[in-house]
Scaffold this active site. Sequence first.
Site, PDB file in Angstrom:
ATOM      1  N   PRO A 274       8.135-119.729 -38.697  1.00 27.86           N
ATOM      2  CG  PRO A 274       8.674-121.978 -38.310  1.00 27.86           C
ATOM      3  CD  PRO A 274       8.636-120.929 -39.384  1.00 27.86           C
ATOM      4  NE  ARG A 276       3.954-116.885 -29.662  1.00 28.20           N
ATOM      5  CZ  ARG A 276       4.120-115.762 -28.974  1.00 28.20           C
ATOM      6  NH1 ARG A 276       4.440-115.805 -27.705  1.00 28.20           N
ATOM      7  NH2 ARG A 276       3.947-114.581 -29.550  1.00 28.20           N
ATOM      8  NE  ARG A 312       5.495-113.881 -24.707  1.00 32.39           N
ATOM      9  CZ  ARG A 312       4.426-114.523 -24.289  1.00 32.39           C
ATOM     10  NH1 ARG A 312       4.449-115.169 -23.153  1.00 32.39           N
ATOM     11  NH2 ARG A 312       3.344-114.536 -25.009  1.00 32.39           N
ATOM     12  CB  CYS A 343      11.370 -99.089  -9.310  1.00 35.84           C
ATOM     13  SG  CYS A 343      12.747 -99.509  -8.252  1.00 35.84           S
ATOM     14  CE1 TYR A 372       9.038-112.878 -30.898  1.00 36.16           C
ATOM     15  CE2 TYR A 372       7.688-114.789 -30.390  1.00 36.16           C
ATOM     16  CZ  TYR A 372       8.260-113.946 -31.308  1.00 36.16           C
ATOM     17  OH  TYR A 372       8.076-114.180 -32.644  1.00 36.16           O
TER      18      TYR A 372
HETATM   19  C1  LIG Z   1       7.345-112.201 -35.423  1.00 33.66           C
HETATM   20  C2  LIG Z   1       7.190-112.671 -36.825  1.00 33.66           C
HETATM   21  C3  LIG Z   1       7.189-114.036 -37.117  1.00 33.66           C
HETATM   22  C4  LIG Z   1       7.226-115.107 -36.058  1.00 33.66           C
HETATM   23  O1  LIG Z   1       6.032-115.172 -35.368  1.00 33.66           O
HETATM   24  P1  LIG Z   1       5.752-116.389 -34.342  1.00 33.66           P
HETATM   25  O2  LIG Z   1       4.426-116.076 -33.791  1.00 33.66           O
HETATM   26  O3  LIG Z   1       6.830-116.338 -33.333  1.00 33.66           O
HETATM   27  O4  LIG Z   1       5.766-117.641 -35.145  1.00 33.66           O
HETATM   28  C5  LIG Z   1       7.153-114.416 -38.436  1.00 33.66           C
HETATM   29  N1  LIG Z   1       7.100-113.498 -39.436  1.00 33.66           N
HETATM   30  C6  LIG Z   1       7.076-112.173 -39.185  1.00 33.66           C
HETATM   31  C7  LIG Z   1       7.024-111.219 -40.307  1.00 33.66           C
HETATM   32  C8  LIG Z   1       7.120-111.714 -37.877  1.00 33.66           C
HETATM   33  O5  LIG Z   1       7.087-110.396 -37.631  1.00 33.66           O
END
Ligand SMILES: *Cc1c(COP(=O)(O)O)cnc(C)c1O
Length: 426
Positions: A274, A276, A312, A343, A372
Amino acid sequence: MHHFHSTNGILHAEGVPLPRLAAEVGTPTYVYSRATFERHYRVIDQALAGVEHTVCYSVKANPNLAVLQLLASLGSGFDIVSVGELRRVLLAGGDPRKIVFSGVGKRDDEIAAALSVGIYCLNVESAEELARTEAVARRLGTRAPIALRVNPEVDAQTHAYISTGLKTSKFGVTMAEARDLYRRAAASPHLRVVGVDSHIGSQILQLDPMIEAVARVLDLVELLRAEGIPFESLDIGGGLGIAYRDEPTVSPFEWGPTVADLARRHGLHLLTEPGRVIAGNAGLLLTRVLGTKRNDSKSFVIVDAAMNDLIRPALYSAHHSLVPVLEAPDRRIAKVDVVGPVCESGDFLARDRDLPELRTGELIAVLGCGAYGQSMASNYNSRTRAAEVMVHGDTHTVVRARETLDDLWRGEAMLQPQALWAESDA
Ligand SMILES: *Cc1c(COP(=O)(O)O)cnc(C)c1O
């Protein structure tokens, strides 16, 4: 769940009023809540209590050393995608035996660095990478622990740029190819099959695709076990979505027991990555209004944070809630674009947003910026990157100083003056 709330009409991070941080550290600044990070980590950990598991926080979401240190102290493992992230995790006190290494383009030196510190597992994403991993392990006289990242061909129903589980994706190998590669890996004296991995996307708001992906991967595991290939772990990736406004999300307590049960029934140690869901709502971006302007059709609020600080909205059409730091219940609501100084027309934090009328000089919090946010920041337009602050109760620590102008050209070099003169003379 987060710890950013208004008290006496002033937005606080835990016990710290945001105007105090702005006065001491300046703006734009990323403000993190330690209690929120801790709470999110514990929720994920407890949701998986039904099975032996390791939470491998996805470093790319927010790689600040203080964040990694905090999570390591709670027992977290880490999901890395580069040698830079590997060094960060080790610097922050992370346990190498709880690191998994993902990514579609690992260099030989990165594979070697990961093997020499003894990480748990490399999540291999192609036949070529498997062969290179084997070659690096042979050269080092070791056996590389591997999982294959398989692509279960499940649609995560999220933004195209963060959907990774489809046939057209650059990530992972097909289920059919995985069978062949596992047979090859199991026969190699320089590879050790430890598990299987999949990650179908990010900001996923539905449980079904995640469960469907796990079920497909488990079919593969049982098929290969029947051939005598052992599996000890199942890595289900990351991807749990968060509420950026009030959209319904998957509850960790719905997701956790379901995946834990699947892993336990198949006798597998569960890994999850995890990012995000742990970091997203643990941070906000504090910015100040530089001015306002109107033309015939639109009103703009210009703030001192821009797309180089938070990409984002431009990259994913992402929505972030904007909150004036000083509550003003009597203000008129107006439809505005909140934009930065960069810009580019893509430089906006919000478009056509109904907000209380904002005044020059006042502070705004951009919510949901812990993941992010700073990790995708750049120096575009020669803007120094923002400071980062970690709040804990009524104290705060600057966990990354605001960049200075000298930081902007560090490593750059000018041509010898003689060389320029010689050419203009010619
Ligand atoms: C980016 C990524 C994650 C994390 O994803 P979230 O949506 O932030 O939980 C986990 N594993 C891999 C391989 C990723 O590229």
